[in-house]
Design a protein around this motif. Structure first.
Motif, PDB file in Angstrom:
ATOM      1  N   ALA A  27      49.047 -11.586  13.187  1.00  0.00           N
ATOM      2  CA  ALA A  27      47.787 -10.897  12.879  1.00  0.00           C
ATOM      3  C   ALA A  27      47.148 -11.468  11.610  1.00  0.00           C
ATOM      4  N   LEU A  28      47.957 -11.726  10.595  1.00  0.00           N
ATOM      5  CA  LEU A  28      47.438 -12.279   9.339  1.00  0.00           C
ATOM      6  C   LEU A  28      46.879 -13.686   9.553  1.00  0.00           C
ATOM      7  N   LYS A  29      47.574 -14.473  10.358  1.00  0.00           N
ATOM      8  CA  LYS A  29      47.079 -15.827  10.665  1.00  0.00           C
ATOM      9  C   LYS A  29      45.755 -15.747  11.433  1.00  0.00           C
ATOM     10  N   ASN A  30      45.675 -14.796  12.363  1.00  0.00           N
ATOM     11  CA  ASN A  30      44.444 -14.611  13.129  1.00  0.00           C
ATOM     12  C   ASN A  30      43.269 -14.257  12.232  1.00  0.00           C
ATOM     13  N   LYS A  31      43.582 -13.616  11.089  1.00  0.00           N
ATOM     14  CA  LYS A  31      42.536 -13.217  10.143  1.00  0.00           C
ATOM     15  C   LYS A  31      42.286 -14.290   9.079  1.00  0.00           C
ATOM     16  N   GLY A  32      42.916 -15.457   9.257  1.00  0.00           N
ATOM     17  CA  GLY A  32      42.623 -16.589   8.396  1.00  0.00           C
ATOM     18  C   GLY A  32      43.450 -16.709   7.130  1.00  0.00           C
ATOM     19  N   HIS A  33      44.483 -15.897   6.987  1.00  0.00           N
ATOM     20  CA  HIS A  33      45.321 -15.964   5.785  1.00  0.00           C
ATOM     21  C   HIS A  33      46.377 -17.062   5.930  1.00  0.00           C
ATOM     22  N   LEU A 298      43.799  -3.592  12.063  1.00  0.00           N
ATOM     23  CA  LEU A 298      44.628  -2.607  11.369  1.00  0.00           C
ATOM     24  C   LEU A 298      45.432  -3.272  10.255  1.00  0.00           C
ATOM     25  N   VAL A 299      46.063  -4.400  10.584  1.00  0.00           N
ATOM     26  CA  VAL A 299      46.839  -5.139   9.582  1.00  0.00           C
ATOM     27  C   VAL A 299      45.925  -5.590   8.436  1.00  0.00           C
ATOM     28  N   GLU A 300      44.738  -6.059   8.781  1.00  0.00           N
ATOM     29  CA  GLU A 300      43.783  -6.490   7.753  1.00  0.00           C
ATOM     30  C   GLU A 300      43.348  -5.313   6.877  1.00  0.00           C
ATOM     31  N   PHE A 302      45.183  -2.727   6.082  1.00  0.00           N
ATOM     32  CA  PHE A 302      46.293  -2.485   5.149  1.00  0.00           C
ATOM     33  C   PHE A 302      46.220  -3.453   3.966  1.00  0.00           C
ATOM     34  N   VAL A 303      45.892  -4.701   4.268  1.00  0.00           N
ATOM     35  CA  VAL A 303      45.780  -5.719   3.214  1.00  0.00           C
ATOM     36  C   VAL A 303      44.646  -5.356   2.252  1.00  0.00           C
ATOM     37  N   THR A 304      43.500  -5.008   2.804  1.00  0.00           N
ATOM     38  CA  THR A 304      42.322  -4.662   1.999  1.00  0.00           C
ATOM     39  C   THR A 304      42.615  -3.454   1.099  1.00  0.00           C
ATOM     40  N   LEU A 305      43.296  -2.447   1.660  1.00  0.00           N
ATOM     41  CA  LEU A 305      43.617  -1.232   0.889  1.00  0.00           C
ATOM     42  C   LEU A 305      44.608  -1.514  -0.234  1.00  0.00           C
ATOM     43  N   SER A 306      45.340  -2.611  -0.132  1.00  0.00           N
ATOM     44  CA  SER A 306      46.365  -2.933  -1.127  1.00  0.00           C
ATOM     45  C   SER A 306      45.812  -3.742  -2.294  1.00  0.00           C
ATOM     46  N   LEU A 307      44.551  -4.133  -2.236  1.00  0.00           N
ATOM     47  CA  LEU A 307      43.940  -4.950  -3.279  1.00  0.00           C
ATOM     48  C   LEU A 307      42.785  -4.209  -3.934  1.00  0.00           C
ATOM     49  N   PRO A 308      42.412  -4.528  -5.187  1.00  0.00           N
ATOM     50  CA  PRO A 308      43.020  -5.539  -6.036  1.00  0.00           C
ATOM     51  C   PRO A 308      44.267  -5.049  -6.753  1.00  0.00           C
TER      52      PRO A 308
END
Length: 311
Positions: A27-33, A298-300, A302-308
């Motif tokens: 999922a993270l790779k699909n979102k370009g990370h 959904l995974v993205e 979670f990432v957004t909510l964890s930053l900055p």
């Protein structure tokens, strides 16, 4: 971003975590990370000490993943990560402590008692106390374990000794609680701290007597009904309890809260999962899909909510 995904681990839930990690990485790779996958082993701490990433996504389950230890290490290394911090992770993993917090705040819980195994001369003393305090059926399980590992539903007193032995193989503290029959449901919670919302309620219909390890993870082991076929009033109550439980433990970003709806239609809270299964077919993504949130999105989120910054 450069994201490290920790998965696998050494707990009894390793196989599930391998699947969770695989899903998150894709999922993270699909979102370009840019993604680094790490099959984490506590004996190889150097895997993390020199890690240079923007964020760690913890895809571990059970011990050394969900209990606050890996969170404490990442905090000391000043590496931001997705999900709950040390205290909330440890509290959620400690079923006896979290149940005390829920009961104090008027979230219904099952009657229970914990026993520290090494404080007793022998286990027959624990068995005698259990026999005096509980009537069958009741549940014996490790205080800190996931995926129903080490759990026994005791239907006859002759099973008590074996149930204690099984639970004590996984933990130095065992939990005995009254058996609550009824409908099994779970509620995903997501959001910024203090602004969390609950996703649709999921009803779980296991093919076996209860929602055990095989029901959770073997193909066809259970049926998921999303949204659960319960009244609007009960749905709202479950979602409110789930958000309240998440906030009482101080959880961050996401969690999944498990309940049994008893014969009187009262939700009895079982536990809060701070790192619930996140395979593409897991309960949490199933619920998110109903509100139009794909697994990758959904995974993205979670990432957004964890930053900055983590709270």
């Amino acid at each position: 971003m450069k994201v490290a995904v920790l998965y696998g681990g050494v707990s009894g839930e390793r196989e599930v975590s391998l699947s969770t990690g695989k899903g998150i990485i894709q999922a993270l790779k699909n979102k370009g990370h840019e993604v680094i996958g790490i099959d984490f082993d506590p004996s190889k701490i150097e895997q993390l000490i020199h890690l240079k990433v923007d964020l760690v996504f913890i895809g571990l389950h059970g011990r050394f993943g969900e209990d606050g230890r890996i969170q404490g290490l990442l905090d000391m290394l000043d590496i931001p990560y997705v999900g709950s911090g040390v205290l909330s992770s440890a509290l959620a993993m400690d079923k006896a402590k979290s149940k005390q917090i829920f009961a104090t705040n008027d979230i219904p819980t099952a009657l229970s008692q914990s026993y520290q195994v090494n404080r007793y001369e022998n286990r027959s003393v624990i068995a005698a106390e259990v026999k005096a305090s509980f009537t069958t059926p009741f549940v014996v399980k490790p205080n800190q374990e996931g995926s129903t590992l080490g759990l026994t539903i005791v239907k006859e007193e002759s099973q008590i000794d074996k149930a204690i032995e099984i639970a004590a193989a996984s933990d130095t503290v065992i939990l005995v609680e009254e058996y609550v029959g009824g409908r099994e449901v779970t509620v995903p919670v997501v959001g910024k701290q203090g602004e969390e919302t609950a996703l649709p309620v999921i009803e779980i219909i296991p093919k076996s007597d209860y929602y055990d390890f095989d029901s959770k993870y073997k193909p066809g082991g259970s049926e998921h009904i999303v949204p659960a076929k319960v009244s609007d009033e009960l749905t709202e109550q479950l979602q409110n309890y789930a958000v309240q439980a998440h906030q009482l433990l101080g959880c961050s970003v996401y969690s999944r809260v498990d309940f049994i709806i008893n014969e009187n239609n009262i939700p009895i809270i079982l536990e809060v999962n701070t790192l619930p299964g996140m395979t593409p077919t897991s309960l949490f993504p199933d619920s998110a899909q109903v509100v139009g949130l794909s697994y990758d999105d959904l995974v993205e989120q979670f990432v957004t909510l964890s930053l900055p910054n983590k709270s």
